[in-house]
Design an enzyme around this catalytic site. Sequence first.
Site, PDB file in Angstrom:
ATOM      1  CG  ASP A 188      -6.396  -3.658  -3.350  1.00 49.19           C
ATOM      2  OD1 ASP A 188      -7.187  -2.734  -3.083  1.00 49.19           O
ATOM      3  OD2 ASP A 188      -5.171  -3.594  -3.095  1.00 49.19           O
ATOM      4  CB  SER A 234      -0.927  -0.056   1.217  1.00 46.83           C
ATOM      5  OG  SER A 234      -1.928   0.921   1.158  1.00 46.83           O
ATOM      6  CG  HIS A 270      -5.732  -2.186   0.270  1.00 46.20           C
ATOM      7  ND1 HIS A 270      -4.830  -2.120  -0.770  1.00 46.20           N
ATOM      8  CD2 HIS A 270      -5.207  -1.406   1.252  1.00 46.20           C
ATOM      9  CE1 HIS A 270      -3.811  -1.343  -0.427  1.00 46.20           C
ATOM     10  NE2 HIS A 270      -4.003  -0.908   0.796  1.00 46.20           N
TER      11      HIS A 270
END
Lengths: 401, 401
Positions: free
Chosen positions: B333, B152, B366
């Site tokens: 995601d 991320s 995610h």
Amino acid sequence: MIVTPQRHRFDSPLRLRSGGVLPSFELVYETYGQLNAARDNAVLICHALNASHHVAGQYADERGQPLPKSEGWWHNMVGPGKPVDTRRFFVIGINNVGSCFGSTGPTHVNPATGQPWGADFPVVTVEDWVEAQARLLDALGIERLAAVMGGSLGGMQALSWTLQYPQRVRHAIVIASAPNLTAENIAFNEVARRAIVSDPDFHGGHYLRHGTKPRRGLRIARMIGHITYLSDDVMNSKFGRRLRPLAQALRAGDTEAAERLAYRYTTQDIEFEIESYLRHQGDKFSEYFDANTYLLITRALDYFDPAREFDGDLSAALARAQADFLVVSFSTDWRFAPARSREIVKALLDNRRAVSYAEIDAPHGHDAFLLDDARYHAAVRAYFEHRVGAGLPTPTAGGAA
Amino acid sequence: MIVTPQRHRFDSPLRLRSGGVLPSFELVYETYGQLNAARDNAVLICHALNASHHVAGQYADERGQPLPKSEGWWHNMVGPGKPVDTRRFFVIGINNVGSCFGSTGPTHVNPATGQPWGADFPVVTVEDWVEAQARLLDALGIERLAAVMGGSLGGMQALSWTLQYPQRVRHAIVIASAPNLTAENIAFNEVARRAIVSDPDFHGGHYLRHGTKPRRGLRIARMIGHITYLSDDVMNSKFGRRLRPLAQALRAGDTEAAERLAYRYTTQDIEFEIESYLRHQGDKFSEYFDANTYLLITRALDYFDPAREFDGDLSAALARAQADFLVVSFSTDWRFAPARSREIVKALLDNRRAVSYAEIDAPHGHDAFLLDDARYHAAVRAYFEHRVGAGLPTPTAGGAA
């Protein structure tokens, strides 16, 4: 088309699914076109979260001139010559109870206390709304609808009509809707509600007594909602990563200034154009919308689930329906994705209902159901012309039927 | 594996991209494994929004026993015998400036005023973090990293390392990341920030002086964030439309009670299990996280955009990179979709970099980058074993290398 809202008062109580009762209530509505002699050309339009009875036409000023920007929320869909042609159909726009746009709602006075209902307004459901709508049709002398139609939450009402009053609906047009909310849908509603309820100006829902309203919470609620109405694609093409001052400079034609612009590096001020847009939407909404109405309507969304009584079997739940259906979904709608509409279509086909289904390839996300998309409007127009209108007189060009 | 955080003070100023300056600063970090004699087996782990230097291992109580639930945030990935094997690699976890977990941040005292920085803490960017991390490596006597790795926002730092210090990185592992945020990503960040900033307890960011903190806003921010970390699918399978009291009854084994349960019809109380889950996440977060840190870190996300100086041409932006890459994305995601990782892969291939790409079919959205997925971990393990570890001694079974 100049229109005037009307109001009907019901003095017999409305017993709600929540156990609550409205001892009496009023519904605000508008009509467009003429009810024919056979009283069989009526089309009921059900509204979604943020809309009202004002579906089409414009309001007039004192001199009878149309007020600018007073068009109904679905004026591109409903009117003379529009896909739902008011030269042929008698269209009814209706405001639901619990709303803040005229029908009995939480900003109105609770007759039992003499105070505004506020948070004491009983929880209302899609089924309750449909029942209230049916009472208005009784009052208007309409036994059977040519069609009931709605998008999003309005589509849930259209679907519920076919289950609660199967004999009273010839056609149901269910657009950008779903047979129930997913966990993610409920989650977004819940965050919006928490933003409202935790605003210190909410006062447990009795903010009117305190002469205030939870504007901060409503702003956040609307911003969240707005993100879910749009697609990622349309956000990128409309706003992308464009900076707010850059966008302003470009609008002013100052390309030189635009080129010099860099990040301003701020955590609390607006930097990107998308932020400006969302804040503006939130600000507008917080002025005109009622917080308790927001809670009630999002809960009506959460609770809608006709398959619930049938152990989750949607086909069993829809077995009662007698109507023919047009179901429409939009490819980039991630709030009520096409797969959800296909669930409805499948359950209807399991029951051998006549179903037309249009999956429209449109970039606008959930909002697409309100926009003027040629293929979408052509599908609705054709359905009304050839299916809903079958057996009804065709409109004479230019004249009001 | 028992670990202890360390702290390093830097007395030369850190000049930030925002124009701000930290006249001095401290970084908190942890290390796992042993730096080898050639000093070439170091792996730097960069954290995302909500994490810290505590990547792996456990903390100990006074008697030296591991504290329950004190595992690092990526302990399934980093440790002896884990995909990033600390018997072979010297792994560094580092806390970024602006954080609320130990490194210099807005809850610390601004030496110029003697008061907590609060909202006056300067805006920090991914590039600033990488520069500060490089200074720590200087202090540790590490000239070149075997690898830099993150998920991320951590993946953005890994990518930025290859552009800011191309000679100092042999491999970059960029997981569940993106070359910049989309308009929708920024929009979600902005709503979360507005919830915090408009909380009356925020006091313009100087809430510490008022002895309070904007818990309401932090709760909303976390709830929004959490929705975007999960996939629609995993939310449906974990929570679906299950009612909260039903879930409680089932946990208590009271299936009879469970069957009697119906909607309670409430707008402000918890009805669905997903609401309970989100509120719990929000409550926890609002206790341990700092609001100014939330603003700073979401802005670092918004601002990251290495292609910006190259008119949006990511291939041109990545031309500086000299590292080899492993890029990983997860099918569900929707916050940092696989398509965003593929943009990075394409731009690297345009520059003839050695790139491995794994698109993992995982249901968890995610969040998947933090979870123990066999195929994902196998891909990372193989990359470290055969690529990052090429030329390094292999670990002796059971022993600390």
